[in-house]
Scaffold this active site. Structure first.
Site, short mmCIF file in Angstrom:
data_model
loop_
_atom_site.label_atom_id
_atom_site.label_comp_id
_atom_site.label_asym_id
_atom_site.label_seq_id
_atom_site.Cartn_x
_atom_site.Cartn_y
_atom_site.Cartn_z
N HIS C 14 0.84 -1.20 0.00
CA HIS C 14 0.00 0.00 0.00
C HIS C 14 0.87 1.25 0.00
O HIS C 14 2.09 1.20 0.20
CB HIS C 14 -1.00 0.02 1.16
CG HIS C 14 -0.45 0.27 2.52
ND1 HIS C 14 -1.22 0.68 3.58
CD2 HIS C 14 0.82 0.17 3.02
CE1 HIS C 14 -0.47 0.81 4.66
NE2 HIS C 14 0.76 0.52 4.34
N CYS C 33 5.63 6.38 4.85
CA CYS C 33 4.49 5.62 4.30
C CYS C 33 3.91 6.30 3.07
O CYS C 33 3.08 5.72 2.38
CB CYS C 33 3.38 5.47 5.35
SG CYS C 33 3.91 4.59 6.82
N HIS C 39 5.03 0.34 -0.25
CA HIS C 39 5.74 -0.59 0.63
C HIS C 39 4.69 -1.65 1.01
O HIS C 39 3.63 -1.70 0.37
CB HIS C 39 6.32 0.13 1.86
CG HIS C 39 5.28 0.72 2.75
ND1 HIS C 39 4.60 1.89 2.43
CD2 HIS C 39 4.76 0.30 3.93
CE1 HIS C 39 3.74 2.16 3.39
NE2 HIS C 39 3.79 1.20 4.30
N HIS C 41 3.18 -5.02 3.97
CA HIS C 41 3.15 -5.64 5.29
C HIS C 41 2.63 -7.07 5.23
O HIS C 41 1.92 -7.44 4.29
CB HIS C 41 2.21 -4.85 6.23
CG HIS C 41 2.64 -3.44 6.48
ND1 HIS C 41 3.77 -3.13 7.20
CD2 HIS C 41 2.10 -2.25 6.11
CE1 HIS C 41 3.90 -1.80 7.26
NE2 HIS C 41 2.91 -1.25 6.60
N ASP C 79 -5.09 -10.75 -0.25
CA ASP C 79 -3.76 -11.37 -0.16
C ASP C 79 -2.97 -11.19 -1.46
O ASP C 79 -3.47 -11.47 -2.54
CB ASP C 79 -3.90 -12.86 0.15
CG ASP C 79 -2.55 -13.48 0.46
OD1 ASP C 79 -1.68 -12.78 1.01
OD2 ASP C 79 -2.36 -14.67 0.15
N HIS C 80 -1.72 -10.73 -1.30
CA HIS C 80 -0.84 -10.51 -2.45
C HIS C 80 -1.47 -9.50 -3.41
O HIS C 80 -1.41 -9.66 -4.63
CB HIS C 80 -0.48 -11.83 -3.14
CG HIS C 80 0.57 -12.58 -2.36
ND1 HIS C 80 0.29 -13.18 -1.16
CD2 HIS C 80 1.90 -12.79 -2.59
CE1 HIS C 80 1.40 -13.74 -0.69
NE2 HIS C 80 2.38 -13.51 -1.52
N GLU C 130 -0.87 -4.79 11.94
CA GLU C 130 -0.12 -4.33 10.76
C GLU C 130 1.35 -4.67 10.92
O GLU C 130 2.02 -5.11 9.98
CB GLU C 130 -0.30 -2.81 10.63
CG GLU C 130 0.34 -2.22 9.40
CD GLU C 130 0.32 -0.69 9.44
OE1 GLU C 130 -0.02 -0.09 8.44
OE2 GLU C 130 0.63 -0.08 10.51
#
Lengths: 141, 141, 141, 141, 141, 141
Positions: C14, C33, C39, C41, C79-80, C130
């Site tokens: 994100h 951020c 980047h 998580h 996811d991904h 997170e």
């Protein structure tokens, strides 16, 4: 008021099988947990108590007293046991972690007044981790 | 050369009891782990492989291939099982985690050449956590 | 009544950038951020449901059913993925973990009556980690 | 409404000894924690705040602001300190983790209105882990 | 050959201060760890032993024997202690975790032949975690 | 000789895509990691150094010096970055964690002699966790 949560652990075997249901239904509901030979887990039990901080000692509970109680009532009776056959309060029940959590909360709650006659601290919550991904919680008050 | 360690898990029941020893000796050696009704654990298995990084793909191993192998050879045969009665390579042995670690390492090592005919990556190590306090390791090469 | 908490995970990218604010303000508010290249998580999602223990099965929920629901509604869609561009309910929003937690709770809540028409268990809480230091929680009931 | 929990840490020494009690009673109550030479812990502090999500920024709190506040009020004053002699709000008290949790919650609560004059987010809870087995919690609202 | 790693824990206070160096140099080198009032940690100690699996018992070591040894030699002497003043083998030394790790490995190694006269298992490694971010290791063989 | 392992962390985005391979082959090899929009992880980096314990200070390395080095060379350049486009030493490579581990080990090794001209401590190992289930390790010496 402070809530103190103390962690205990036990390792046990169990098999999920409902006597009231047929073989096929049991397999459909419980999957590999229905294996007749059993399997097992490292259970983590968090017992929470709530009370005022004693002004002389700075404590909400005598930890030695709490530990002795939980070890006598729970750990010594569940650790390295088979939950289907060796724990009286689970007798005739399916030992899912829902049922185990309920049973442990009720077993502690029943003995609580005798163990803490002054009424403090109160039993607040029992929380059990079956695996790192599954946690069950019964609120006592 | 890079070593990749991949984590797998299985939940199983076992009882520690040596057929070659008497009842009393078994109790003395294994304590509560000798309980005839069994108990169980959440086992964590770390499989380590070692090899050069493939210059086209940036990988030391095809993870889908490694996962399929370890799931077929180990996880599907150990998860939600009774280690005393359901795993052929443990038959007649005391299923301590030492013995389980050795058995898993040897079982993987035997199938490795067929699974990785090019000789890379190599099986490097099998490490098993029985509880958060006990870890066992067999070095493969 | 038992509360069951089930853990899911997704890895996503994100970038925190508010369209309504200027470049400089964005940098001041979001710091690193706000990096335009993004980047990511490893997110951990704890879904809590609450209900009575079914007397026949010993369960508060059919875990296969819950898993299928959360995987279909959340994991397979987050996811991904890139949270800025690939998840419709986040479209036009800043994908902070506050916003993601709110969106996931609302997305589950909207589909809950169709998935659990008997009204049990109830969706109780969505909690997202997170990083190891940051956790966000939306209470459903 | 979202509850955000942010984790902080400090390492400190302490000795449990109640001035109002005799030597023997202190040893009976606190056991090895009464050792006159002291001992210490790695404390983990979870601070929870609750508020609506700001529609422009997607946040419930400016994390830089929260971190600066908790570091100034708590971490810088507790980390690598002796809790018996170096923290004014613990002066004359037995620095059990119950007392430390209460003191930290009250210290934060007192400064909260000045730090967050708009009234959002609210301080919700302070939770401290003393060891992996002991957790203490003070609810703020 | 199997390597078994067993985890122990102790909580202790210490202060880092080298008698051979001046006040200012001590502050420059040790920073907040030089605080004259001390601080403390929850230390985690992993003791690794290596040996063949006994064919009768399936074990590399009698865990009760190993536990009794490590508790007598290490845990009972380090737990809830001040490492600067209460542990003879650290006397006159700066109790950094490097020094503590070395001291514990040497203390165990010296008593090992008397504790395990058959020569198996061998002491393999002592590893200490001071915090979640710092780990120290002394290899024994 | 003591080995000290120090833990660092960074959060980053990446996409696995090999320029030398076709679209379909990329999807077959990398699966969901090939998503063109990218995804991300919380990476944990363990840097191990080995050396004798300095008799005056009790240390194997000046931690402030080690931290400054790793932060300057690695954390500040990888944290909150896109590994495909923002890190020069990964340019033109597929940023798998194998490749990232190798790159970080080599980047540290190249600067080591200038940072530690006395030759102690030595860089021993770089280990990276991509998720809780995947760990990669490059041995330096």
């Amino acid at each position: 008021m402070i809530t103190l949560t103390r962690r205990y652990r036990f390792c046990a075997a169990h098999r999920l099988h409902a006597a009231s249901l047929g073989e096929e239904e049991n397999r459909a509901i419980y999957g590999k947990c229905n294996n007749p030979h059993g399997h097992g887990h490292n259970y983590v039990v968090d017992v929470s108590v709530e009370g005022p901080v004693d002004r002389a000692t700075g404590r909400v509970v005598d930890l030695q007293h709490l530990d002795a109680l939980v070890r006598a009532l729970i750990v010594s009776r569940y650790d390295h046991r088979n939950l289907n056959t060796e724990v009286p309060e689970l007798s005739g029940k399916v030992p899912t972690t829902e049922v185990v959590t309920e049973a442990i909360e009720q077993h502690l709650a029943k003995q609580w007044p005798a163990a803490f006659p002054a009424g403090v601290p109160r039993l607040r919550r029992v929380r059990i981790w079956e695996t790192r991904n599954n946690q069950f919680e019964a609120v006592a008050i």
